[in-house]
Scaffold this active site. Structure first.
Site, PDB file in Angstrom:
ATOM      1  CG  HIS A  70      -1.981  -1.057   1.186  1.00 38.06           C
ATOM      2  ND1 HIS A  70      -3.246  -0.881   0.687  1.00 38.06           N
ATOM      3  CD2 HIS A  70      -1.931  -2.336   1.616  1.00 38.06           C
ATOM      4  CE1 HIS A  70      -3.930  -2.012   0.815  1.00 38.06           C
ATOM      5  NE2 HIS A  70      -3.156  -2.919   1.371  1.00 38.06           N
ATOM      6  CG  ASN A 142      -8.140  -4.092   1.084  1.00 35.54           C
ATOM      7  OD1 ASN A 142      -7.411  -3.134   1.304  1.00 35.54           O
ATOM      8  ND2 ASN A 142      -7.698  -5.333   1.048  1.00 35.54           N
TER       9      ASN A 142
HETATM   10 FE1  HDE Z   1      -2.454  -4.809   5.380  1.00 34.97          FE
HETATM   11  N1  HDE Z   1      -0.628  -4.066   5.823  1.00 34.97           N
HETATM   12  N2  HDE Z   1      -1.874  -6.630   5.995  1.00 34.97           N
HETATM   13  N3  HDE Z   1      -4.261  -5.604   4.846  1.00 34.97           N
HETATM   14  N4  HDE Z   1      -3.078  -3.023   4.779  1.00 34.97           N
HETATM   15  C1  HDE Z   1      -0.237  -2.792   5.669  1.00 34.97           C
HETATM   16  O1  HDE Z   1       0.962  -1.495   7.192  1.00 34.97           O
HETATM   17  C2  HDE Z   1      -0.765  -6.883   6.713  1.00 34.97           C
HETATM   18  C3  HDE Z   1      -4.649  -6.895   4.987  1.00 34.97           C
HETATM   19  C4  HDE Z   1      -4.335  -2.687   4.383  1.00 34.97           C
HETATM   20  O2  HDE Z   1      -3.221   3.495   4.130  1.00 34.97           O
HETATM   21  C5  HDE Z   1       1.117  -2.515   6.245  1.00 34.97           C
HETATM   22  O3  HDE Z   1       1.269   0.729   7.373  1.00 34.97           O
HETATM   23  C6  HDE Z   1      -0.750  -8.259   7.124  1.00 34.97           C
HETATM   24  C7  HDE Z   1      -6.062  -7.040   4.824  1.00 34.97           C
HETATM   25  C8  HDE Z   1      -4.380  -1.301   4.028  1.00 34.97           C
HETATM   26  O4  HDE Z   1      -1.435   3.342   5.372  1.00 34.97           O
HETATM   27  C9  HDE Z   1       1.484  -3.841   6.914  1.00 34.97           C
HETATM   28  C10 HDE Z   1      -1.879  -8.812   6.613  1.00 34.97           C
HETATM   29  C11 HDE Z   1      -6.514  -5.786   4.560  1.00 34.97           C
HETATM   30  C12 HDE Z   1      -3.094  -0.810   4.260  1.00 34.97           C
HETATM   31  C13 HDE Z   1       0.296  -4.700   6.561  1.00 34.97           C
HETATM   32  C14 HDE Z   1      -2.584  -7.779   5.906  1.00 34.97           C
HETATM   33  C15 HDE Z   1      -5.376  -4.912   4.568  1.00 34.97           C
HETATM   34  C16 HDE Z   1      -2.312  -1.917   4.719  1.00 34.97           C
HETATM   35  C17 HDE Z   1       2.118  -1.942   5.314  1.00 34.97           C
HETATM   36  C18 HDE Z   1      -2.374 -10.250   6.713  1.00 34.97           C
HETATM   37  C19 HDE Z   1      -7.950  -5.365   4.265  1.00 34.97           C
HETATM   38  C20 HDE Z   1      -2.605   0.591   4.010  1.00 34.97           C
HETATM   39  C21 HDE Z   1       2.299  -0.489   5.689  1.00 34.97           C
HETATM   40  C22 HDE Z   1      -2.451 -10.727   8.031  1.00 34.97           C
HETATM   41  C23 HDE Z   1      -8.827  -5.566   5.382  1.00 34.97           C
HETATM   42  C24 HDE Z   1      -2.780   1.460   5.218  1.00 34.97           C
HETATM   43  C25 HDE Z   1       1.476  -0.304   6.821  1.00 34.97           C
HETATM   44  C26 HDE Z   1      -2.452   2.880   4.877  1.00 34.97           C
HETATM   45  C27 HDE Z   1      -0.959  -1.811   5.082  1.00 34.97           C
HETATM   46  C28 HDE Z   1       0.228  -5.964   6.984  1.00 34.97           C
HETATM   47  C29 HDE Z   1      -3.782  -8.026   5.195  1.00 34.97           C
HETATM   48  C30 HDE Z   1      -5.503  -3.512   4.283  1.00 34.97           C
HETATM   49  C31 HDE Z   1       2.806  -4.443   6.551  1.00 34.97           C
HETATM   50  C32 HDE Z   1       0.326  -8.916   7.952  1.00 34.97           C
HETATM   51  C33 HDE Z   1      -6.881  -8.323   4.949  1.00 34.97           C
HETATM   52  C34 HDE Z   1      -5.589  -0.536   3.530  1.00 34.97           C
HETATM   53  O5  HDE Z   1       1.561  -3.689   8.293  1.00 34.97           O
END
Ligand code: HDE
Length: 702
Positions: A70, A142
């Site tokens: 993201h 999302n």
């Molecule tokens: Fe994320 N995800 N994600 N994700 N995600 C990140 O955090 C992660 C997941 C989502 O506008 C990271 O700040 C893991 C689902 C958005 O700043 C990180 C898993 C959904 C954003 C991370 C998921 C999301 C992130 C990278 C599986 C929808 C952007 C930078 C367990 C519900 C936030 C950060 C923004 C960002 C990890 C799965 C949505 C690495 C480990 C499911 C919208 O922490």
């Protein structure tokens, strides 16, 4: 404006340089900002140049690690207003009727780097930080309601597979390559999500025209401690709309900031984007009543089974003052919850609670919660001090608990009978295992439900997208393995994609796919439970979200010297009445003289802003026709609009321009010389976003 409180807090940190002398970072006024300190005006630079070190030293460290996923995003400030009473389900203060809460929303793509195109085929992040009276709540969702995987353990692998391949760092912001399809073809749990990302949901027309979803099941908790499962939804007031894949590819070339610009411009011009906040509420007692597991993030709760109850509206009403300080430094974390909301045991959600906190510490450094955009609107009080970049100054010699020297302060809420965060009381019982419940083993029923719920045109777009992506895969084994998965979703879908790839769809899953699936479910495949609904209109953008408003839509008016003002006004006034915008496109920027001698300022040309940047196209009458009839860019404009299934109109006398184009006179082409009602017809058609029914005859490259 209701977000005043947060804005006021932020403005304390906003620096206005107007009428100020230039200084170093320590406030020393700078006399000369052009020359380094030298021994003689042609001599070597001197090491004692503290002004130069202050400036270059800062510059050298101006980049911070981009988000690992993201990275590409755009954000805005706004407010949530609740207008329904759901106090029966939650004591969260910001969810009470009449409460207005300031917020910041950030939209993003997942796979691309920070500078990648907005129009990549990808999931869009939809993160909202609510600055509530009980501290910050982050809903990090999302624009697609399900996810690729079920357990957080697989997340780094999914992301490594979709990101550019590690040897050559190709391709950028694209899933159409071997490693992504290798991974998903071995993970049948991704089947449902794959249907969504291969649909047009993954190429939105505007960030303002997409739905948002909390994805996981969360819990609402009321004042008596009773829990209710909840799914969060954002429903855009402008409807849900997308572009065609061929448009997306072209927009990426012409304006890779298309979505960012669109969001910025809408807010600057006062067209504040709005979404309704909806909840699907499921009593705890119903946890096991469905064909799917509520803890499985690859499943939706169909809206026909549990309706979405609209409880409030979010309005984005202010652009950030500074991209880096706000949009880049905002730190979301699904673990930031407030009293009245709790996490469910979804193993994907549980893993996220670790990952976000960890990544923010790496990306922004400790104490990132003290960066203005991340600060809560309520003052924090605790015994934490020190750490990198500490900004707050903690008074006194007591920074421990329990203490008597500061009268036990800051005190726990329970000591004074005040409210504080209390986890939802839930019985937990089980052996310590690394395992997956067989209730997560149905990988295809909802993928099928999604596919079957699409209109014929939308199905065709999915077939085209899958064919495109898999054609970019070099390894034939991977292509075949994925077609075998498609067969489990829908044999006709597999057949059609297979035809494009010259593959006869295997009727069974590949041995390797089965091997991985059986690691989680030894008896895989397991007979699925009967699904609750065969089709869900809410899943189709055409059927479920169709006709609506034309507000903020952009219609290109193709003009040149001598164009008739009256002919422009005939459509312009009607469009503006309904909130749409007429944008004049000509051969040159600057002054354009109309037939009545009036001059208008042109900001867009046929080459800077082609058809893909607009929703519909109109050619007004006048002497301009003589210029346009020999202009290849004009023909490319109308041809593209036609092929992308947009509505076109031609004023009287301009219909002859059609002869040199391949625009056919069909129901989406309005000729003023043949139809007196053309303005109304044009607007009605624009309301549908695209002329869906002409997709086949216009041979839309989707
Ligand atoms: Fe994320 N995800 N994600 N994700 N995600 C990140 O955090 C992660 C997941 C989502 O506008 C990271 O700040 C893991 C689902 C958005 O700043 C990180 C898993 C959904 C954003 C991370 C998921 C999301 C992130 C990278 C599986 C929808 C952007 C930078 C367990 C519900 C936030 C950060 C923004 C960002 C990890 C799965 C949505 C690495 C480990 C499911 C919208 O922490």
């Amino acid at each position: 404006m209701e977000n005043n409180k947060k804005i006021k807090q932020l403005t304390k940190s906003v620096i206005d340089n107007q009428d100020q002398v230039l200084t170093t970072n320590d406030g020393v006024p700078i006399y000369d900002n052009n020359n380094t300190l030298k021994a003689g005006d042609r001599g070597p630079s001197l090491q004692q140049d503290h002004i130069f070190y202050d400036k270059l030293g800062h510059f050298d460290r101006e980049r911070i690690p981009e988000r690992v996923v993201h990275a590409r995003g755009s954000g805005a400030h706004g407010v949530l207003e609740i207008h329904e009473d759901i106090s029966e389900f939650t004591c969260a203060k910001f969810l009470q009727k009449g409460v207005k809460t300031p917020l910041f929303t950030r939209f993003s793509t997942v796979a691309g780097f920070k500078g990648s195109t907005d129009l990549a085929r990808d999931v869009r992040g939809f993160s909202v930080k609510f600055y509530t009276e009980d501290g910050n709540f982050d809903l990090v969702g999302n624009n697609i309601p399900v996810f690729f995987i079920q357990d957080a353990m697989n997340f780094p692998d999914l992301i490594h597979a979709v990101k550019p391949e590690p040897d050559k760092e190709i391709p950028q912001a694209a899933s159409a390559h071997d490693t992504f399809w290798d991974f998903v073809s071995l993970m049948p749990e991704s089947a449902h999500m794959i249907m969504w990302v291969m649909s047009d949901r993954a190429i939105p027309r505007s960030l303002r025209m997409m739905e948002g979803f909390g994805v996981h099941t969360f819990k609402l908790v009321n004042k008596d401690g009773k829990g209710t499962f909840v799914k969060f939804h954002w429903k855009p007031k402008l409807g849900v709309h997308s572009v065609a894949w061929n448009e997306a590819q072209k927009i990426s070339g012409y304006n890779s900031d298309f979505h960012r610009q669109d969001l910025w411009d809408a807010i600057e011009s006062g067209n504040y984007p709005q979404w309704d906040l909806g909840v699907q509420l499921i009593p705890e007692e119903d946890e096991f009543n469905y064909s799917f597991d509520l803890l499985d993030a690859t499943k939706i709760v169909p809206e026909e089974v549990v309706p979405v109850k609209i409880i409030g509206t979010m309005t984005l009403n202010k652009n950030p003052d500074n991209f880096f300080a706000e949009t880049e430094q905002i730190a979301f974390d699904p673990g930031r919850i407030v009293p009245g909301i709790d996490l469910s045991d979804d193993p994907l959600l549980q893993g996220r609670v670790f990952s976000y906190m960890d990544t923010q510490n790496y990306r922004l450094g400790g104490n990132f919660h003290e960066i203005p955009i991340n600060r809560s609107i309520v003052q924090k009080h605790n015994n934490q001090k020190d750490g990198s970049s500490r900004i707050d100054i903690l008074k006194g010699n007591v920074s421990y608990f329990p203490n008597s020297k500061a009268s036990g302060c800051p005190y726990q809420a329970m000591w004074k009978g005040e409210e504080g965060f209390v986890s939802h009381k839930q019985k937990v019982d089980g052996a310590k295992v690394r395992a997956r419940s067989d209730s997560f083993a149905d990988h295809f029923s909802q993928a099928t439900l999604f596919y079957r719920s699409q209109s014929e045109e939308e199905k065709q777009h999915i077939i085209n997208a899958l064919s495109f992506e898999l054609s970019k895969v070099n390894d034939p084994k991977i292509r075949e393995r994925q077609v075998a998965i498609l067969y489990q979703i829908d044999p006709t879908l597999a057949q059609k994609v297979g035809d494009n790839l010259q593959i006869t769809p295997p009727t069974e899953l590949d041995e390797l796919t089965l091997k991985f699936a059986r690691q989680n479910h030894p008896n895989y495949p397991i007979q699925p439970k009967k699904v609750e609904v065969e089709k869900s209109a809410a899943l189709s953008m055409k059927v479920g979200k169709g006709e609506g408003t034309i507000a903020t839509r952009k219609v290109a008016f193709l003009v040149s010297e001598g164009v008739e003002k009256q002919s422009i006004d005939a459509l312009k006034n009607a469009l503006e009445k309904q909130g749409a915008e007429a944008v004049l496109i000509s051969t040159k920027v600057g002054d354009l003289t109309l037939d009545n001698g009036e001059k208008v300022n042109i900001e867009h040309t046929y080459t800077t802003d082609p058809s893909v940047c607009f929703d519909a196209v109109y050619t007004p009458a006048g002497a301009s026709v003589d210029v346009l009839k020999n202009n290849a860019d004009y023909y490319e404009f109308i041809n593209d609009a036609y092929r992308h299934c947009k509505v076109l109109a031609f004023a009287k006398g301009t219909e002859k321009l059609l002869d040199k184009s391949f625009v056919e006179k069909d129901a989406g082409v309005f000729l003023a010389n043949e139809n007196d009602q053309w303005v109304d017809g044009f607007i009605d058609m624009l309301k549908k976003h695209r002329v869906w029914e002409l997709e086949e005859s216009r041979k839309v490259p989707s």
